[in-house]
Design a protein around this motif. Structure first.
Motif, PDB file in Angstrom:
ATOM      1  N   ASP A 190       0.766  -1.222  -0.111  1.00 59.87           N
ATOM      2  CA  ASP A 190      -0.027   0.044  -0.026  1.00 59.87           C
ATOM      3  C   ASP A 190       0.910   1.185  -0.047  1.00 59.87           C
ATOM      4  O   ASP A 190       1.493   1.700   0.967  1.00 59.87           O
ATOM      5  CB  ASP A 190      -1.096   0.014   1.170  1.00 59.87           C
ATOM      6  CG  ASP A 190      -1.777   1.325   1.355  1.00 59.87           C
ATOM      7  OD1 ASP A 190      -1.656   2.076   0.577  1.00 59.87           O
ATOM      8  OD2 ASP A 190      -2.446   1.431   2.435  1.00 59.87           O
ATOM      9  N   ILE A 191       0.819   1.999  -1.110  1.00 59.31           N
ATOM     10  CA  ILE A 191       1.705   3.383  -1.391  1.00 59.31           C
ATOM     11  C   ILE A 191       0.756   4.350  -0.979  1.00 59.31           C
ATOM     12  O   ILE A 191      -0.231   4.405  -1.794  1.00 59.31           O
ATOM     13  CB  ILE A 191       2.336   3.358  -2.716  1.00 59.31           C
ATOM     14  CG1 ILE A 191       3.152   2.246  -2.673  1.00 59.31           C
ATOM     15  CG2 ILE A 191       3.154   4.568  -2.780  1.00 59.31           C
ATOM     16  CD1 ILE A 191       3.784   2.135  -4.072  1.00 59.31           C
ATOM     17  N   ASP A 192       1.089   5.005  -0.222  1.00 62.38           N
ATOM     18  CA  ASP A 192       0.088   6.297   0.477  1.00 62.38           C
ATOM     19  C   ASP A 192       0.690   7.598  -0.360  1.00 62.38           C
ATOM     20  O   ASP A 192       1.552   7.754   0.060  1.00 62.38           O
ATOM     21  CB  ASP A 192      -0.136   6.482   1.894  1.00 62.38           C
ATOM     22  CG  ASP A 192      -1.047   7.343   2.130  1.00 62.38           C
ATOM     23  OD1 ASP A 192      -1.386   8.189   1.297  1.00 62.38           O
ATOM     24  OD2 ASP A 192      -1.367   7.480   3.524  1.00 62.38           O
ATOM     25  N   ALA A 193      -0.252   8.142  -1.262  1.00 67.18           N
ATOM     26  CA  ALA A 193       0.474   9.281  -1.833  1.00 67.18           C
ATOM     27  C   ALA A 193      -0.463  10.368  -1.413  1.00 67.18           C
ATOM     28  O   ALA A 193      -1.589  10.571  -2.211  1.00 67.18           O
ATOM     29  CB  ALA A 193       0.410   9.223  -3.384  1.00 67.18           C
ATOM     30  N   ASP A 194      -0.232  11.212  -0.629  1.00 73.00           N
ATOM     31  CA  ASP A 194      -1.098  12.322   0.027  1.00 73.00           C
ATOM     32  C   ASP A 194      -2.497  11.752   0.199  1.00 73.00           C
ATOM     33  O   ASP A 194      -3.631  12.647  -0.290  1.00 73.00           O
ATOM     34  CB  ASP A 194      -0.847  13.597  -0.906  1.00 73.00           C
ATOM     35  CG  ASP A 194       0.369  14.245  -0.825  1.00 73.00           C
ATOM     36  OD1 ASP A 194       1.051  13.907   0.347  1.00 73.00           O
ATOM     37  OD2 ASP A 194       0.880  14.703  -1.796  1.00 73.00           O
ATOM     38  N   GLY A 195      -2.670  10.632   0.670  1.00 69.05           N
ATOM     39  CA  GLY A 195      -4.188  10.260   0.968  1.00 69.05           C
ATOM     40  C   GLY A 195      -4.717   9.531  -0.039  1.00 69.05           C
ATOM     41  O   GLY A 195      -5.935   8.697   0.323  1.00 69.05           O
ATOM     42  N   LEU A 196      -3.994   9.335  -1.106  1.00 70.47           N
ATOM     43  CA  LEU A 196      -4.649   8.484  -2.312  1.00 70.47           C
ATOM     44  C   LEU A 196      -3.751   7.331  -2.295  1.00 70.47           C
ATOM     45  O   LEU A 196      -2.428   7.220  -2.228  1.00 70.47           O
ATOM     46  CB  LEU A 196      -4.694   9.093  -3.602  1.00 70.47           C
ATOM     47  CG  LEU A 196      -5.206   8.328  -4.763  1.00 70.47           C
ATOM     48  CD1 LEU A 196      -6.788   8.355  -4.453  1.00 70.47           C
ATOM     49  CD2 LEU A 196      -5.115   9.142  -6.202  1.00 70.47           C
ATOM     50  N   HIS A 197      -4.325   5.962  -2.338  1.00 67.84           N
ATOM     51  CA  HIS A 197      -3.810   4.748  -2.021  1.00 67.84           C
ATOM     52  C   HIS A 197      -3.459   3.872  -3.293  1.00 67.84           C
ATOM     53  O   HIS A 197      -4.568   3.410  -3.981  1.00 67.84           O
ATOM     54  CB  HIS A 197      -4.367   3.957  -0.997  1.00 67.84           C
ATOM     55  CG  HIS A 197      -4.239   4.238   0.289  1.00 67.84           C
ATOM     56  ND1 HIS A 197      -3.346   4.082   1.374  1.00 67.84           N
ATOM     57  CD2 HIS A 197      -5.053   5.548   0.814  1.00 67.84           C
ATOM     58  CE1 HIS A 197      -3.691   4.928   2.578  1.00 67.84           C
ATOM     59  NE2 HIS A 197      -4.820   5.620   2.195  1.00 67.84           N
ATOM     60  N   PHE A 198      -2.486   3.507  -3.365  1.00 67.79           N
ATOM     61  CA  PHE A 198      -1.833   2.631  -4.709  1.00 67.79           C
ATOM     62  C   PHE A 198      -1.484   1.292  -4.200  1.00 67.79           C
ATOM     63  O   PHE A 198      -0.474   1.138  -3.513  1.00 67.79           O
ATOM     64  CB  PHE A 198      -0.556   3.297  -5.563  1.00 67.79           C
ATOM     65  CG  PHE A 198      -0.037   2.412  -6.613  1.00 67.79           C
ATOM     66  CD1 PHE A 198      -0.421   2.777  -7.979  1.00 67.79           C
ATOM     67  CD2 PHE A 198       0.959   1.510  -6.444  1.00 67.79           C
ATOM     68  CE1 PHE A 198      -0.191   2.265  -9.008  1.00 67.79           C
ATOM     69  CE2 PHE A 198       1.441   0.871  -7.482  1.00 67.79           C
ATOM     70  CZ  PHE A 198       0.867   1.126  -8.730  1.00 67.79           C
TER      71      PHE A 198
END
Length: 286
Positions: free
Chosen positions: A60-68
């Motif tokens: 789970d890569i969290d990019a400013d609240g959007l999760h990849f």
């Protein structure tokens, strides 16, 4: 298939290489890899990575609240690039499924070998909406996963130990390889019923579960992504070693094949010396 130890190591590796860096491009090459479409993967572009976490076998890569969120499945892998190739990747028959580029020129490719395309990528606001994440059982390396909780999970579980350990809804992160390793360490048959364990056997299996996974995580810690597969293979005692000598007793490691997988075990260590010729024909071994 990458399991808990390898995904944990990838999490640590990506934390070191992604945290604080901006994603500038997300380039799907195989459309089948995308399991969500709203928000689109391009919504990640321009966002900085704030954290990388693990849910079972999911990254789970969290990019400013959007999760990849990524599930590598059986044949998927993450390949880190210190310098990505110039120009966009070309769709084709190769293993490349998706590319993520950073502002630094670094990035990573998600690849998948073979014909069964099960690599999965989700872009979501909340990782709990991913079906596979939502159904996960407890993490076996969590601080609150004690022996009492483990015993409670196995109460009334009428499945064989091999299947129970691999059930992501029961315990998160253990797959085909480490279930073989755990059962070998615990000296138990893969066909033994989970509900039939005595208190001593439950204790032994719990200790084998925690020790096997903890040691695998420690062996993988600090390794580059490209070295994790080799490290996993080198650390396995029975899984994938059919025909070799058991490192504990010297007996020949045996195999039971299924339609799409196989298990390996040591008859001397695990089944009282009785070989399991075929899962469909063998009696349950106590």
């Amino acid at each position: 298939m990458p399991e808990l130890p390898e995904v944990e190591a990838l999490k640590d590796f990506l934390t070191d290489h992604l945290a604080g860096r901006e994603i500038v491009r997300v380039l799907p090459v195989a459309v089948s890899v995308l399991k969500t479409y709203d928000p689109p993967p391009t919504a990640l572009e321009g966002r900085a990575v704030t954290a990388v976490t693990r849910h079972g076998k999911f990254l789970d890569i969290d990019a400013d609240g959007l999760h990849f969120v990524v599930h590598l499945a059986r044949a998927g892998w993450l390949q880190w690039k210190d310098r990505l190739p110039d120009g966009p990747p070309r769709p084709g028959k190769g293993p490349l499924a998706l590319r993520v580029a950073l502002e630094t020129g670094e990035g990573f490719d998600l690849t998948e070998a073979g014909t069964q395309k099960r690599l999965a990528v989700y872009v979501v606001h909340d990782p709990s909406v991913v079906p596979g994440v939502a159904r996960l059982g407890p993490d076996p390396l969590a601080a609150d996963f004690d022996e009492q909780r483990f015993a409670k999970l196995l109460e009334g579980e009428r499945r064989q130990l091999k299947g129970a350990l691999r059930d992501q809804g029961l315990i998160a992160g253990v797959g085909n390889a480490y279930s073989d390793e755990i059962l070998h360490a615990a000296k138990m048959s893969p066909f033994k019923l989970a509900s039939s364990l005595t208190d001593e056997e439950t204790h032994r299996l719990y200790e084998a579960l925690r020790t096997t996974l903890t040691e695998a995580v420690e062996r993988s810690r600090g390794l580059a992504a490209g070295r994790l597969k080799a490290e996993k293979k080198s650390g396995l005692r029975v899984h994938g070693r059919t025909g070799e000598a058991c490192p504990v007793c010297g007996d020949t490691i045996r195999e039971v094949s299924f339609s799409d997988s196989a298990l390996q075990y040591c008859a001397t260590c695990q089944t009282g010396g009785k070989p399991l010729a075929d899962r469909r024909m063998s009696r349950l071994l106590k």
